[in-house]
Design a protein around this motif. Structure first.
Motif, PDB file in Angstrom:
ATOM      1  N   TRP A  67       0.847  -1.190   0.000  1.00 43.83           N
ATOM      2  CA  TRP A  67       0.000   0.000   0.000  1.00 43.83           C
ATOM      3  C   TRP A  67       0.882   1.241   0.000  1.00 43.83           C
ATOM      4  CZ3 TRP A  67       0.638  -3.488   3.918  1.00 43.83           C
ATOM      5  CH2 TRP A  67       1.298  -3.032   5.069  1.00 43.83           C
ATOM      6  N   LYS A  68       0.261   2.389  -0.315  1.00 46.86           N
ATOM      7  CA  LYS A  68       0.973   3.657  -0.331  1.00 46.86           C
ATOM      8  C   LYS A  68       0.585   4.468   0.903  1.00 46.86           C
ATOM      9  CE  LYS A  68       1.270   3.976  -5.391  1.00 46.86           C
ATOM     10  NZ  LYS A  68       0.894   4.769  -6.595  1.00 46.86           N
ATOM     11  N   VAL A  69       1.584   4.961   1.600  1.00 47.00           N
ATOM     12  CA  VAL A  69       1.350   5.739   2.818  1.00 47.00           C
ATOM     13  C   VAL A  69       1.098   7.200   2.450  1.00 47.00           C
ATOM     14  CG1 VAL A  69       2.294   6.406   5.058  1.00 47.00           C
ATOM     15  CG2 VAL A  69       2.920   4.193   4.034  1.00 47.00           C
ATOM     16  N   PRO A  70       0.035   7.816   2.972  1.00 47.52           N
ATOM     17  CA  PRO A  70      -0.215   9.235   2.691  1.00 47.52           C
ATOM     18  C   PRO A  70       0.993  10.088   3.054  1.00 47.52           C
ATOM     19  CG  PRO A  70      -2.137   8.235   3.716  1.00 47.52           C
ATOM     20  CD  PRO A  70      -1.052   7.204   3.774  1.00 47.52           C
ATOM     21  N   GLU A 128     -20.684   1.993  11.993  1.00 51.70           N
ATOM     22  CA  GLU A 128     -21.021   1.996  10.570  1.00 51.70           C
ATOM     23  C   GLU A 128     -20.045   1.087   9.836  1.00 51.70           C
ATOM     24  OE1 GLU A 128     -21.199   5.904   8.948  1.00 51.70           O
ATOM     25  OE2 GLU A 128     -22.286   6.748  10.667  1.00 51.70           O
ATOM     26  N   ARG A 129     -20.578   0.174   9.033  1.00 42.58           N
ATOM     27  CA  ARG A 129     -19.736  -0.759   8.287  1.00 42.58           C
ATOM     28  C   ARG A 129     -20.037  -0.658   6.793  1.00 42.58           C
ATOM     29  NH1 ARG A 129     -19.399  -6.315  11.967  1.00 42.58           N
ATOM     30  NH2 ARG A 129     -19.754  -5.319  13.993  1.00 42.58           N
ATOM     31  N   THR A 130     -18.979  -0.668   6.010  1.00 42.72           N
ATOM     32  CA  THR A 130     -19.123  -0.676   4.558  1.00 42.72           C
ATOM     33  C   THR A 130     -18.149  -1.695   3.982  1.00 42.72           C
ATOM     34  OG1 THR A 130     -17.509   1.127   4.360  1.00 42.72           O
ATOM     35  CG2 THR A 130     -19.835   1.736   4.430  1.00 42.72           C
ATOM     36  N   GLU A 131     -18.450  -2.167   2.777  1.00 38.39           N
ATOM     37  CA  GLU A 131     -17.585  -3.128   2.102  1.00 38.39           C
ATOM     38  C   GLU A 131     -17.246  -2.633   0.707  1.00 38.39           C
ATOM     39  OE1 GLU A 131     -19.366  -6.975   2.021  1.00 38.39           O
ATOM     40  OE2 GLU A 131     -19.303  -7.259   4.205  1.00 38.39           O
ATOM     41  N   LYS A 132     -16.051  -2.958   0.255  1.00 37.04           N
ATOM     42  CA  LYS A 132     -15.627  -2.614  -1.096  1.00 37.04           C
ATOM     43  C   LYS A 132     -14.594  -3.641  -1.536  1.00 37.04           C
ATOM     44  CE  LYS A 132     -13.266   1.261  -1.267  1.00 37.04           C
ATOM     45  NZ  LYS A 132     -12.840   2.645  -1.005  1.00 37.04           N
ATOM     46  N   THR A 133     -14.327  -3.679  -2.824  1.00 37.22           N
ATOM     47  CA  THR A 133     -13.303  -4.566  -3.364  1.00 37.22           C
ATOM     48  C   THR A 133     -12.306  -3.729  -4.155  1.00 37.22           C
ATOM     49  OG1 THR A 133     -14.843  -6.430  -3.524  1.00 37.22           O
ATOM     50  CG2 THR A 133     -12.822  -6.573  -4.822  1.00 37.22           C
ATOM     51  N   ILE A 134     -11.045  -3.843  -3.774  1.00 33.89           N
ATOM     52  CA  ILE A 134      -9.972  -3.098  -4.436  1.00 33.89           C
ATOM     53  C   ILE A 134      -8.879  -4.090  -4.836  1.00 33.89           C
ATOM     54  CG2 ILE A 134      -8.190  -1.324  -4.199  1.00 33.89           C
ATOM     55  CD1 ILE A 134     -10.962  -0.154  -4.209  1.00 33.89           C
ATOM     56  N   GLY A 135      -8.520  -4.098  -6.103  1.00 36.93           N
ATOM     57  CA  GLY A 135      -7.446  -4.977  -6.559  1.00 36.93           C
ATOM     58  C   GLY A 135      -7.699  -6.443  -6.297  1.00 36.93           C
ATOM     59  N   GLY A 136      -8.956  -6.826  -6.220  1.00 35.94           N
ATOM     60  CA  GLY A 136      -9.293  -8.216  -5.943  1.00 35.94           C
ATOM     61  C   GLY A 136      -9.379  -8.544  -4.460  1.00 35.94           C
ATOM     62  N   PHE A 137      -9.105  -7.565  -3.597  1.00 34.79           N
ATOM     63  CA  PHE A 137      -9.161  -7.784  -2.154  1.00 34.79           C
ATOM     64  C   PHE A 137     -10.483  -7.267  -1.593  1.00 34.79           C
ATOM     65  CE2 PHE A 137      -4.564  -7.102  -3.012  1.00 34.79           C
ATOM     66  CZ  PHE A 137      -4.095  -8.357  -2.631  1.00 34.79           C
ATOM     67  N   GLY A 164     -14.636  10.782  23.746  1.00 33.37           N
ATOM     68  CA  GLY A 164     -14.724  11.533  22.502  1.00 33.37           C
ATOM     69  C   GLY A 164     -13.689  11.119  21.478  1.00 33.37           C
ATOM     70  N   TRP A 165     -13.437   9.806  21.412  1.00 31.61           N
ATOM     71  CA  TRP A 165     -12.486   9.266  20.438  1.00 31.61           C
ATOM     72  C   TRP A 165     -13.226   8.463  19.375  1.00 31.61           C
ATOM     73  CZ3 TRP A 165      -6.898   7.318  21.230  1.00 31.61           C
ATOM     74  CH2 TRP A 165      -6.099   8.355  21.752  1.00 31.61           C
ATOM     75  N   SER A 166     -12.543   8.264  18.256  1.00 31.21           N
ATOM     76  CA  SER A 166     -13.088   7.450  17.161  1.00 31.21           C
ATOM     77  C   SER A 166     -12.096   6.378  16.759  1.00 31.21           C
ATOM     78  CB  SER A 166     -13.389   8.319  15.930  1.00 31.21           C
ATOM     79  OG  SER A 166     -14.526   9.099  16.105  1.00 31.21           O
ATOM     80  N   LEU A 167     -12.631   5.350  16.167  1.00 27.88           N
ATOM     81  CA  LEU A 167     -11.835   4.301  15.528  1.00 27.88           C
ATOM     82  C   LEU A 167     -12.313   4.169  14.095  1.00 27.88           C
ATOM     83  CD1 LEU A 167     -10.866   0.784  16.828  1.00 27.88           C
ATOM     84  CD2 LEU A 167     -11.988   1.023  14.622  1.00 27.88           C
ATOM     85  N   LEU A 168     -11.379   4.248  13.170  1.00 26.36           N
ATOM     86  CA  LEU A 168     -11.658   3.993  11.760  1.00 26.36           C
ATOM     87  C   LEU A 168     -10.760   2.821  11.377  1.00 26.36           C
ATOM     88  CD1 LEU A 168     -12.882   4.654   8.990  1.00 26.36           C
ATOM     89  CD2 LEU A 168     -11.086   6.381   8.697  1.00 26.36           C
ATOM     90  N   GLY A 169     -11.366   1.682  11.097  1.00 32.02           N
ATOM     91  CA  GLY A 169     -10.582   0.483  10.845  1.00 32.02           C
ATOM     92  C   GLY A 169     -11.007  -0.227   9.576  1.00 32.02           C
ATOM     93  N   ALA A 170     -10.116  -1.061   9.074  1.00 27.90           N
ATOM     94  CA  ALA A 170     -10.412  -1.826   7.861  1.00 27.90           C
ATOM     95  C   ALA A 170      -9.744  -3.189   7.949  1.00 27.90           C
ATOM     96  CB  ALA A 170      -9.929  -1.090   6.626  1.00 27.90           C
ATOM     97  N   ILE A 198      -8.896   6.324   3.534  1.00 28.61           N
ATOM     98  CA  ILE A 198      -9.563   5.645   2.419  1.00 28.61           C
ATOM     99  C   ILE A 198      -8.647   5.617   1.192  1.00 28.61           C
ATOM    100  CG2 ILE A 198     -11.547   5.711   0.867  1.00 28.61           C
ATOM    101  CD1 ILE A 198     -12.180   4.900   3.787  1.00 28.61           C
ATOM    102  N   THR A 199      -7.881   6.675   0.978  1.00 25.80           N
ATOM    103  CA  THR A 199      -6.936   6.690  -0.141  1.00 25.80           C
ATOM    104  C   THR A 199      -5.886   5.599   0.015  1.00 25.80           C
ATOM    105  OG1 THR A 199      -7.238   9.065  -0.511  1.00 25.80           O
ATOM    106  CG2 THR A 199      -5.212   8.087  -1.354  1.00 25.80           C
ATOM    107  N   LEU A 200      -5.428   5.379   1.247  1.00 20.94           N
ATOM    108  CA  LEU A 200      -4.484   4.294   1.501  1.00 20.94           C
ATOM    109  C   LEU A 200      -5.114   2.948   1.105  1.00 20.94           C
ATOM    110  CD1 LEU A 200      -2.215   3.645   4.562  1.00 20.94           C
ATOM    111  CD2 LEU A 200      -3.797   1.880   3.811  1.00 20.94           C
TER     112      LEU A 200
END
Length: 207
Positions: A67-70, A128-137, A164-170, A198-200
């Motif tokens: 992956w590419k790091v921002p 909140e949960r979402t799904e996507k496919t990138i590069g076959g993953f 007052g914290w958040s977690l954004l995970g994948a 999300i760009t990562l």
């Protein structure tokens, strides 16, 4: 009438015969796990159990994802042997607490690991949960906010809860073990870094 000496001799002969028969029978193999004490100690709190005969992935295993790091993120030293990477994320204006992104390879199902992340919060809102496919993953993304208790099973004075914290995970599913990308920090900072995260994910490819 048998004497006590004869009885002792008969019992000894029977015991020796039984032992010889037992040793001649095929013995069932003892199932063992390749997860050693050091591996188990480095597992995240509440991690789904590793099946017997399996082991935890390490940084020395052949990578199955790149992956590419921002550009605005800073790579920092890993604080755990399980981490593949740790990134420092710039804080939003007014946020004093640090926001970081960690990358880990581990076992367990996607749902079990996401549930483990959510249990690291109390007073949490609906995730909140979402799904996507990138590069076959296949990638499953989760967002949750509330009072973050951290990765420890029992919060300590050194690691107090963060309100007052958040977690954004994948969770990125690969041909072997999945990769886990997890960003935690104050709500405003995590929100500000949402697009970069999300760009990562959109950059993931086979190595």
């Amino acid at each position: 009438k048998l004497s006590s000496t004869h009885l002792v001799l008969i019992v000894a002969i029977v015991a020796v015969s039984a032992l010889a028969i037992y040793r001649g029978l095929p013995q069932a193999p003892v199932e063992s796990s390749a997860v050693g004490a050091s591996d188990a100690g480095s597992m995240p709190a509440n991690h789904p159990p590793i099946p017997s005969g399996k082991r935890l992935p390490t940084a020395n295993d052949a990578p199955t994802l790149a992956w590419k790091v921002p550009a605005e993120w800073t790579t920092t030293p890993n604080t755990s042997s399980m981490r593949l990477a740790t990134y420092h994320v710039p804080a939003a204006k007014g946020d004093a607490d640090e926001t970081e992104v960690t990358v880990v390879r581990a076992g367990g199902t996607t749902d079990a690991n996401i549930d483990r992340w959510i249990r690291q919060f109390d007073e949490a809102g609906k995730d909140e949960r979402t799904e996507k496919t990138i590069g076959g993953f296949k990638i499953t993304i989760v967002e949750v906010s509330g009072r973050y208790l951290g990765g420890a099973m029992m919060p300590s004075a050194d690691s107090p809860p963060h309100k007052g914290w958040s977690l954004l995970g994948a969770v990125v599913e690969t041909s072997s073990t999945p990769y886990f990308f997890k960003m935690t920090g104050p709500i405003a900072s995590v929100k500000a870094a949402h697009d970069a995260f999300i760009t990562l994910l959109d950059s993931v490819t086979p190595p």
